[in-house]
Design a protein around this motif. Sequence first.
Motif, mmCIF file in Angstrom:
data_model
loop_
_atom_site.group_PDB
_atom_site.id
_atom_site.type_symbol
_atom_site.label_atom_id
_atom_site.label_comp_id
_atom_site.label_asym_id
_atom_site.label_seq_id
_atom_site.Cartn_x
_atom_site.Cartn_y
_atom_site.Cartn_z
ATOM 1 N N ASP A 1 59.631 85.220 -31.103
ATOM 2 C CA ASP A 1 59.940 84.784 -29.737
ATOM 3 C C ASP A 1 59.425 83.373 -29.448
ATOM 4 N N GLU A 2 58.333 82.979 -30.109
ATOM 5 C CA GLU A 2 57.819 81.616 -29.935
ATOM 6 C C GLU A 2 58.762 80.584 -30.558
ATOM 7 N N LEU A 3 59.498 81.010 -31.582
ATOM 8 C CA LEU A 3 60.370 80.088 -32.317
ATOM 9 C C LEU A 3 61.794 80.017 -31.774
ATOM 10 N N THR A 4 62.256 81.108 -31.159
ATOM 11 C CA THR A 4 63.644 81.142 -30.701
ATOM 12 C C THR A 4 63.785 82.063 -29.490
ATOM 13 N N PRO A 5 64.660 81.717 -28.571
ATOM 14 C CA PRO A 5 64.926 82.606 -27.445
ATOM 15 C C PRO A 5 66.015 83.634 -27.779
ATOM 16 N N CYS A 6 66.412 83.713 -29.022
ATOM 17 C CA CYS A 6 67.607 84.483 -29.397
ATOM 18 C C CYS A 6 67.327 85.843 -30.022
ATOM 19 N N ARG A 7 66.205 86.452 -29.743
ATOM 20 C CA ARG A 7 65.950 87.800 -30.260
ATOM 21 C C ARG A 7 66.628 88.844 -29.385
ATOM 22 N N TYR A 8 66.767 88.595 -28.130
ATOM 23 C CA TYR A 8 67.484 89.452 -27.185
ATOM 24 C C TYR A 8 66.994 90.892 -27.185
ATOM 25 N N GLY A 9 65.699 91.091 -27.388
ATOM 26 C CA GLY A 9 65.130 92.430 -27.321
ATOM 27 C C GLY A 9 65.298 93.267 -28.576
ATOM 28 N N ALA A 10 65.764 92.692 -29.670
ATOM 29 C CA ALA A 10 65.927 93.458 -30.916
ATOM 30 C C ALA A 10 64.566 93.925 -31.407
ATOM 31 N N ALA A 11 64.497 95.174 -31.853
ATOM 32 C CA ALA A 11 63.247 95.741 -32.350
ATOM 33 C C ALA A 11 62.984 95.364 -33.805
ATOM 34 N N THR A 12 64.005 94.901 -34.494
ATOM 35 C CA THR A 12 63.886 94.485 -35.894
ATOM 36 C C THR A 12 64.564 93.125 -36.061
ATOM 37 N N VAL A 13 63.874 92.231 -36.728
ATOM 38 C CA VAL A 13 64.431 90.923 -37.057
ATOM 39 C C VAL A 13 64.365 90.770 -38.566
ATOM 40 N N LEU A 14 65.472 90.338 -39.162
ATOM 41 C CA LEU A 14 65.495 90.033 -40.585
ATOM 42 C C LEU A 14 65.511 88.519 -40.742
ATOM 43 N N LEU A 15 64.511 88.001 -41.384
ATOM 44 C CA LEU A 15 64.394 86.566 -41.614
ATOM 45 C C LEU A 15 64.751 86.307 -43.078
ATOM 46 N N VAL A 16 65.805 85.545 -43.302
ATOM 47 C CA VAL A 16 66.250 85.240 -44.652
ATOM 48 C C VAL A 16 65.786 83.832 -45.002
ATOM 49 N N ALA A 17 65.038 83.737 -46.086
ATOM 50 C CA ALA A 17 64.512 82.461 -46.550
ATOM 51 C C ALA A 17 64.725 82.368 -48.061
ATOM 52 N N PHE A 18 64.212 81.312 -48.660
ATOM 53 C CA PHE A 18 64.310 81.177 -50.114
ATOM 54 C C PHE A 18 63.087 80.449 -50.657
ATOM 55 N N ASP A 19 62.788 80.722 -51.913
ATOM 56 C CA ASP A 19 61.678 80.082 -52.608
ATOM 57 C C ASP A 19 62.170 78.747 -53.156
#
Length: 107
Positions: A60-78
């Motif tokens: 929530d500190e990084l984006t206002p776009c969670r919209y109350g979702a209980a699970t967030v999947l963050l996709v990144a790469f090494d």
Amino acid sequence: MTFNELAGKRYSCKKFDGRPVEEKQLAAILEAGRLAPTAKNLQEQRIYVIQSPEGLAKVDELTPCRYGAATVLLVAFDKNNVFTYPGGERTSGVEDAAIVATHMVKS
């Protein structure tokens, strides 16, 4: 179904009800991401499952776009384990992460 039909039926949610994603559903989504192709099969993607109140607060500190979702999947790469294209100016990391995310969305 054509792409235009699919795009026309697209749904965008701006508010989630806060219910957690069922374990079976989450496992299927993560498996779809795991099976996604990557450049040279390096599998440099990292999928972070964020469900704790502390983790969600950071999102929530990084984006206002969670919209109350209980699970967030963050996709990144090494970035240390990516394919570098000829010429050395571009790597496969962003493309591969996007492919992984697309596979998870479709599952």
